[in-house]
Design a protein around this motif. Structure first.
Motif, PDB file in Angstrom:
ATOM      1  N   ALA A   1      -6.795  -0.552  -6.367  1.00  0.00           N
ATOM      2  CA  ALA A   1      -7.223   0.552  -5.504  1.00  0.00           C
ATOM      3  C   ALA A   1      -6.398   1.812  -5.709  1.00  0.00           C
ATOM      4  CB  ALA A   1      -7.123   0.125  -4.040  1.00  0.00           C
ATOM      5  N   TYR A   2      -5.127   1.650  -6.065  1.00  0.00           N
ATOM      6  CA  TYR A   2      -4.244   2.809  -6.144  1.00  0.00           C
ATOM      7  C   TYR A   2      -3.789   3.125  -7.562  1.00  0.00           C
ATOM      8  CZ  TYR A   2      -3.947   3.019  -1.059  1.00  0.00           C
ATOM      9  OH  TYR A   2      -4.248   3.156   0.274  1.00  0.00           O
TER      10      TYR A   2
ATOM     11  N   ASP B   1       9.502  10.572  -1.571  1.00  0.00           N
ATOM     12  CA  ASP B   1       8.084  10.854  -1.554  1.00  0.00           C
ATOM     13  C   ASP B   1       7.258   9.704  -0.995  1.00  0.00           C
ATOM     14  OD1 ASP B   1       5.664  12.094  -3.903  1.00  0.00           O
ATOM     15  OD2 ASP B   1       6.409  12.941  -2.018  1.00  0.00           O
TER      16      ASP B   1
ATOM     17  N   ALA C   1      -2.057  11.480  -9.829  1.00  0.00           N
ATOM     18  CA  ALA C   1      -2.878  12.617  -9.383  1.00  0.00           C
ATOM     19  C   ALA C   1      -2.151  13.934  -9.569  1.00  0.00           C
ATOM     20  CB  ALA C   1      -3.263  12.435  -7.915  1.00  0.00           C
ATOM     21  N   GLU C   2      -0.833  13.909  -9.411  1.00  0.00           N
ATOM     22  CA  GLU C   2      -0.075  15.159  -9.476  1.00  0.00           C
ATOM     23  C   GLU C   2       0.535  15.393 -10.850  1.00  0.00           C
ATOM     24  OE1 GLU C   2       2.387  14.408  -5.994  1.00  0.00           O
ATOM     25  OE2 GLU C   2       1.101  15.721  -4.794  1.00  0.00           O
TER      26      GLU C   2
ATOM     27  N   ARG D   1      -7.348   2.895 -10.225  1.00  0.00           N
ATOM     28  CA  ARG D   1      -8.241   3.980  -9.830  1.00  0.00           C
ATOM     29  C   ARG D   1      -7.654   5.335 -10.207  1.00  0.00           C
ATOM     30  NH1 ARG D   1     -11.072   5.327  -3.887  1.00  0.00           N
ATOM     31  NH2 ARG D   1     -12.265   7.102  -4.678  1.00  0.00           N
ATOM     32  N   ALA D   2      -6.331   5.451 -10.145  1.00  0.00           N
ATOM     33  CA  ALA D   2      -5.691   6.741 -10.422  1.00  0.00           C
ATOM     34  C   ALA D   2      -5.464   6.966 -11.911  1.00  0.00           C
ATOM     35  CB  ALA D   2      -4.362   6.822  -9.681  1.00  0.00           C
TER      36      ALA D   2
ATOM     37  N   ALA E   1      -0.100   6.303  -7.005  1.00  0.00           N
ATOM     38  CA  ALA E   1      -1.374   7.023  -7.172  1.00  0.00           C
ATOM     39  C   ALA E   1      -1.140   8.535  -7.174  1.00  0.00           C
ATOM     40  CB  ALA E   1      -2.346   6.627  -6.060  1.00  0.00           C
ATOM     41  N   TRP E   2      -0.294   9.002  -6.269  1.00  0.00           N
ATOM     42  CA  TRP E   2       0.029  10.433  -6.244  1.00  0.00           C
ATOM     43  C   TRP E   2       0.713  10.850  -7.548  1.00  0.00           C
ATOM     44  CZ3 TRP E   2      -2.278  13.790  -3.434  1.00  0.00           C
ATOM     45  CH2 TRP E   2      -2.649  13.519  -2.099  1.00  0.00           C
TER      46      TRP E   2
ATOM     47  N   GLN F   1       0.594   3.678  -3.097  1.00  0.00           N
ATOM     48  CA  GLN F   1      -0.012   4.982  -2.855  1.00  0.00           C
ATOM     49  C   GLN F   1       0.823   6.086  -3.506  1.00  0.00           C
ATOM     50  OE1 GLN F   1      -0.179   7.098   0.997  1.00  0.00           O
ATOM     51  NE2 GLN F   1      -2.374   6.768   0.977  1.00  0.00           N
TER      52      GLN F   1
ATOM     53  N   ALA G   1       0.835  -1.203   0.000  1.00  0.00           N
ATOM     54  CA  ALA G   1       0.000   0.000   0.000  1.00  0.00           C
ATOM     55  C   ALA G   1       0.871   1.255   0.000  1.00  0.00           C
ATOM     56  CB  ALA G   1      -0.945  -0.002   1.204  1.00  0.00           C
TER      57      ALA G   1
ATOM     58  N   PRO H   1       0.819   5.410   5.026  1.00  0.00           N
ATOM     59  CA  PRO H   1      -0.527   5.937   4.808  1.00  0.00           C
ATOM     60  C   PRO H   1      -1.218   6.402   6.082  1.00  0.00           C
ATOM     61  CG  PRO H   1      -0.478   3.552   4.410  1.00  0.00           C
ATOM     62  CD  PRO H   1       0.917   3.976   4.652  1.00  0.00           C
TER      63      PRO H   1
END
Lengths: 450, 436
Positions: free
Chosen positions: A156-157, A281, A130-131, A160-161, A126-127, A123, A119, A285
């Motif tokens: 999930a990460y 980075d 997103a970024e 989904r992203a 995923a960022w 994660q 995770a 979580p």
């Protein structure tokens, strides 16, 4: 080093290099078979426990050490928090760093389990999406036999992203590492189609079901050749099961549970993160006041909870060093015994192993007689329950769906494990249970639903 | 008598736990420490520790059987106990997690997805108190701000005299959001603040939030259950979390996250993803990989323990509150200081002013003084630095947060009183303490 007790300096040196020592006490004697029986006397004596791979095991002396730590916390938690907890976590991390041949202790974070580590790594992917660091449709590659939780974490990460997930199909049964390497290369090519970048490759060191040892060093090298951004090795079954050397393997991230094959109480795992700019980075979580101080420090405090399992690592090392050859000796004997037991079973049942012995760790896949009629995951689970409840045998069963053109072959495999507490009788009990079912013409279709 | 076979009279069992039994239940606590900081890490009685050990051994004995047959029913039992304690109708609104910090991260990650998936817009705000717990502030930074949100901080007046002061500040913060055209996606506030500790009028704040059209209301009741009245229907928040190991005697660690049923409650996820992903947060939280779930499985036994006390948890809360206020007043009188807020705004913790001459002038001083009290006087207590405001003349800058729990004795607080008096007598100042 000066000679000791009349031995030559050369002898003294070879003694010293035999086992790593992290304490000044004279070495305690090696365990006898009855010591080992005692250490695992809390195991259910009526169960042939041939599934160490799932939930691991923990000896009595380590449980006692853990209980002491738990009481220390309860006695005066504030003092423990301010004065004991962080130094003890650091001590555990340092031991792990040496065990896995990492360069810096800040590359080693302690987390609950490999699932948590996954995770953490995912994660940050995923960022990335997103970024805007990654483009929509950039890929992640993972093995088809990746652990269920890891697949869900990728969904999930990553999915989904906005990421695109490629699964590497692996042959099973498998005959050589070349088959795995070939499929992996092809999957990477698919990943790079249409100008996509492959942002992450998730590779098991030892797959769970069906279990085989993956040639991780080779696959990591291929990833580097093909320009994969990050490589994450999921070695839930790593430490204590196969040889793990961070510098040899060369991955960016590597996680392994210590409660599976390394005798720790539930639960403790490490996540190794190679020092590089990309990794600054990474965050746990569960955010605490330590956020921003680096993953290792963040992981050292994720709110009030019981950290005792993470603090007994020094005690566990002491325990392991009372076996001949330490962890290497244990690994070697586990491997040899599980292969021997596997071969005994396939001979008794007229089936075959799922892969060559050199691709096994301390677990092996053993074909089950086709007449049992295992034809779904449900059947596999029902058979497992029947073995537990009717025969006192604990072993996971795997359903391998037949490929086109295959007919009447082996569709069910048992994953047997071997660990220091196992006895030959455990496997005879399993052999006889299956023979009984075959003799009684039992099929999975006739079993009660669990 | 006289050859008849009347059954022998059995002395009646005590109706409630006796003082001697309480001492025995907490006999593992360090005997020479005046432990007046239950608010820090909570406590757990011996009988529950034993029960937890039994569960741990059951797992180690045959983990596969435990996994397939015991864990899910055990978790459901615990969740049902909590559901009844917090007055909610549906057990699927109750998830069990490690601690409030985990619960906060779960909710905040959900908010981050809101930004990433375009449901929220850059600049959308969260409103929180300036004195929110450290991990909550960091979680807001890690998830909400990082994803593009903005933060409006509500100052908490301290010391304070009434709830109105809090309500006033909160209204102003919501007004600020309105003025700057920012949609408030999340209001997050404590039920009982940590430092400085006061009871927040949550019900009133929830009403104000609803009037102002705040999307989600999340109450951090870390000190909730066992400390103040926790009634989900009364309070009316969307999310509420509370630790059970602080004031509800659970071993470390167990907490619940209540998520009011809504169209989006099914899209909250635990941060650690397993095969349960997509089965609802409550189910996801019951299995987050191999670990020790024993603390979460003893909740039914925790309730049994609590019910051995007169009045159950309500009796305990009441006596703790009365005890801590009495002790607080005793200390304030002995030191010539004051309480940080009126008694009715205290829970089982109270802020007591420290003599000004001790010179608590920074956060660093509070750590040093706390360590000094622990090491030299055997007193475990939290210290708070309250910066002076412009124009204030001679305010108290140092407060201590004392807790009262069933194991505490008057002597604990006398020991603290005397320690501070000694320091004052010796003309001690924080500035004179060595760097730790």
């Amino acid at each position: 080093m000066a000679a000791v007790n009349g031995t030559s300096a050369a002898d003294a040196n070879s003694q010293i290099h035999k086992k790593p020592r992290l304490y000044a006490d004279p070495s305690p004697p090696l365990f006898t078979p009855s010591d080992i029986l005692y250490e695992f006397s809390h195991h259910d004596p009526t169960v042939a426990r041939i599934n160490n791979g799932s939930f691991g095991s923990c000896p009595s002396s380590v449980i006692s050490a853990q209980n002491e730590l738990q009481i220390q916390w309860l006695r005066q938690p504030d003092d423990f928090y301010f004065n004991q907890l962080q130094p003890k976590i650091l001590q555990s991390r340092t031991i792990i760093k040496d065990l896995i041949n990492a360069d810096h202790v800040d590359e080693v974070s302690i987390v609950d389990n490999a699932t948590t580590a996954a995770a953490i790594v995912l994660q940050q992917i995923a960022w990335g999406f997103a970024e805007g660091k990654f483009n929509h449709g950039d890929a992640a590659v993972m093995l088809h036999y990746a652990y269920g939780a890891v697949k869900k974490s990728v969904e999930a990460y990553v999915t989904r992203a906005g990421g695109y997930v490629i699964e590497v199909p692996l042959p099973f049964p498998v005959n050589s590492v070349d088959e795995i390497v070939h499929e992996f290369r092809q999957a990477l090519q698919r990943g790079k189609q249409n100008g996509r970048r492959v942002r992450l490759a998730v590779i098991d060191h030892v797959t769970s079901m069906p279990t085989v040892v993956i040639p991780v060093k080779e696959l990591v090298a291929i990833c580097r050749e093909e320009g994969v951004d990050q490589v994450f090795v999921d070695a839930a079954h790593g430490i204590g099961c196969v040889d793990i050397d961070m510098k040899q393997i060369g991955a960016d991230f590597y996680t392994s549970n210590l409660h599976k094959w390394y005798f720790c109480p539930p639960s403790v795992a490490f996540l190794y993160c190679k020092r590089s700019i990309n990794n600054s980075d990474l965050h746990h979580p569960v955010v605490s006041h330590e956020y921003g101080n680096g993953l290792a420090i963040e992981s050292g405090w994720i709110g009030t909870r019981d950290y005792s399992a993470q603090l007994v690592v020094p005690k566990v090392l002491e325990f392991i060093n009372r076996f001949e050859g330490g962890i290497n000796g244990i690994k070697k004997r586990n491997h040899e015994c599980v292969v021997e037991m596997g071969q005994m079973l396939v001979e008794a049942w007229g089936t075959h192993l799922g892969c060559p012995p050199e691709m096994c760790s301390s677990m092996v896949m053993v074909g089950l007689p086709a007449c049992l009629g295992i034809s779904s995951d449900h059947d596999a689970l029902n058979l497992r329950t029947c073995l537990r409840e009717k025969f006192g045998v604990e072993v996971p069963i795997y359903y391998r769906s037949p490929k086109d053109g295959e007919d009447g072959g082996v569709t069910g495999y048992a994953r047997i494990s071997y660990h220091v507490y196992n006895k030959v009788d455990d496997y005879y009990k399993f052999r006889d249970a299956i023979n009984q079912l075959v003799h009684n013409a039992v099929t999975c279709a006739s079993l009660p639903i669990s | 008598m006289n050859g008849t076979s009347a059954p022998a009279a059995v002395p009646p069992q005590p109706l409630h736990i006796t003082p001697a039994e309480v001492i025995s239940e907490f006999s593992h606590h360090h005997p020479s420490v005046a432990r007046i900081n239950n608010g820090g890490f909570g406590c757990c009685p011996s009988s529950l520790i034993s029960f937890q050990r039994q569960i741990q051994m059951q797992w180690l004995r045959q983990p596969d059987e435990f996994f397939f047959n015991q864990i899910q029913p055990g978790m459901l039992r615990s969740r049902n106990v909590i559901k009844d304690l917090i007055n909610t109708d549906h057990v699927d609104e109750v998830s069990i997690v490690d601690n409030a910090s985990t619960a906060v991260s779960i909710v905040l990650q959900h908010m981050a997805w809101g930004f990433a998936e375009g449901r929220f817009h850059p600049g959308d705000a969260t409103v929180m108190f300036h004195c929110a717990y450290g991990s909550v502030k960091k979680s807001v930074e890690a998830y909400f701000v990082r994803a593009g949100g903005s933060v409006i901080e509500v100052p908490l007046p301290f010391p304070l005299n009434s709830e109105d002061e809090i309500v006033q500040e909160f209204r102003q913060a919501l007004e600020k959001a309105k003025q700057s055209n920012r949609r408030v996606r999340l209001a997050i506030f404590d039920h009982v603040t940590c430092m400085p500790s006061v009871v927040i009028p949550v019900k009133e704040l929830v009403t104000i939030c609803r009037e102002a059209g705040v999307d989600h209301i999340f109450i951090d009741g870390a000190h909730g259950i066992g400390c103040v009245d926790v009634d989900m229907k009364q309070i009316g928040a969307d999310f509420y979390t509370s630790n059970l190991h602080k004031w509800m005697f659970c071993p470390p660690s167990a907490a619940f996250l209540y998520c009011r049923r809504s169209s989006e409650s099914s899209s909250l996820h635990h941060l650690v993803v397993t095969h349960e992903y997509g089965n609802g947060l409550a189910r996801e939280s019951t299995w987050i990989g191999t670990r020790d779930y024993s603390a979460q499985l003893v909740v039914p036994e925790v309730l049994e323990f609590v019910n051995r006390f007169e009045g159950g948890i309500d009796g305990i809360k009441r006596r703790n509150h009365d005890g801590v206020v009495e002790m607080g007043m005793m200390l304030a009188k002995a030191w010539g200081t004051h309480l940080g807020c009126p008694p009715h705004m205290c829970s089982s913790m109270v802020m007591v002013g420290l003599p000004a001459c001790l010179g608590v002038l920074s956060d660093e001083h509070t750590w040093k003084l706390r360590t000094y009290l622990r090491d030299k006087f055997g007193v475990e207590v939290s210290i708070y630095y309250r910066p002076p405001k412009d124009g204030e003349v001679g305010p108290l800058t140092g407060y201590t947060r004392i807790s009262y729990q069933v194991y505490n004795k008057v002597d604990d607080y006398y020991k603290f009183r005397d320690a501070i008096n000694q320091l004052v007598h010796d003309a001690f100042t924080c500035a004179s303490l060595p760097n730790s």
